[in-house]
Design an enzyme around this catalytic site. Sequence first.
Site, PDB file in Angstrom:
ATOM      1  N   TYR A  38     -15.892  26.530  -1.606  1.00 46.50           N
ATOM      2  CA  TYR A  38     -15.913  25.080  -1.824  1.00 46.50           C
ATOM      3  C   TYR A  38     -14.710  24.597  -2.637  1.00 46.50           C
ATOM      4  CZ  TYR A  38     -20.937  26.063  -1.206  1.00 46.50           C
ATOM      5  OH  TYR A  38     -22.147  26.513  -0.773  1.00 46.50           O
ATOM      6  N   GLU A  65       0.823  -1.215   0.000  1.00 41.87           N
ATOM      7  CA  GLU A  65       0.000   0.000   0.000  1.00 41.87           C
ATOM      8  C   GLU A  65       0.858   1.267   0.000  1.00 41.87           C
ATOM      9  OE1 GLU A  65      -4.079  -0.539   2.280  1.00 41.87           O
ATOM     10  OE2 GLU A  65      -2.387  -1.102   3.568  1.00 41.87           O
ATOM     11  N   LYS A 104     -12.478   4.633   2.554  1.00 42.87           N
ATOM     12  CA  LYS A 104     -11.436   3.994   1.749  1.00 42.87           C
ATOM     13  C   LYS A 104     -12.090   2.801   1.039  1.00 42.87           C
ATOM     14  CE  LYS A 104      -6.758   2.123   2.142  1.00 42.87           C
ATOM     15  NZ  LYS A 104      -5.727   1.663   3.083  1.00 42.87           N
ATOM     16  N   GLU A 159      -7.133   7.311  10.126  1.00 43.62           N
ATOM     17  CA  GLU A 159      -7.406   8.117  11.319  1.00 43.62           C
ATOM     18  C   GLU A 159      -6.431   9.286  11.412  1.00 43.62           C
ATOM     19  OE1 GLU A 159      -8.862   3.925  12.267  1.00 43.62           O
ATOM     20  OE2 GLU A 159      -7.153   4.794  11.199  1.00 43.62           O
TER      21      GLU A 159
END
Length: 117
Positions: free
Chosen positions: A54, A22, A99, A74
């Site tokens: 935005y 990853e 995810k 996190e």
Amino acid sequence: MQDIVFIEGLHTKAVIGVYEWEKVIWQELVFDIEMEHDNRVPAANDDIHKTLDYEAISNAIKGFCKEHQFELIETLAERLCALLIDRFGLTTITMTLRKPGAVPSARAVGVKIRRSA
């Protein structure tokens, strides 16, 4: 409580994860952001300079994800909330970070956090 300005379903890519494989690939992330903001102020004079931008916030999220690498979503959520609070003068933000594909049998996994200045 103030009004809510939101960005929903913002897709971006990041290098994120605990496994070695990853740490060398880009993975998709999806953000839903809710920001408390008093909309009476910009609405009173139809003044874009007194509202939340935005596009600038979306670009800040995408840029942060491209420039930083974390093992945990996190950690990404915590650091990104702190950045957005500081950069855009937010009082409170709620962030849902997904995810997709992290667990093959689930549509997505993720975290939802709420932080205040």
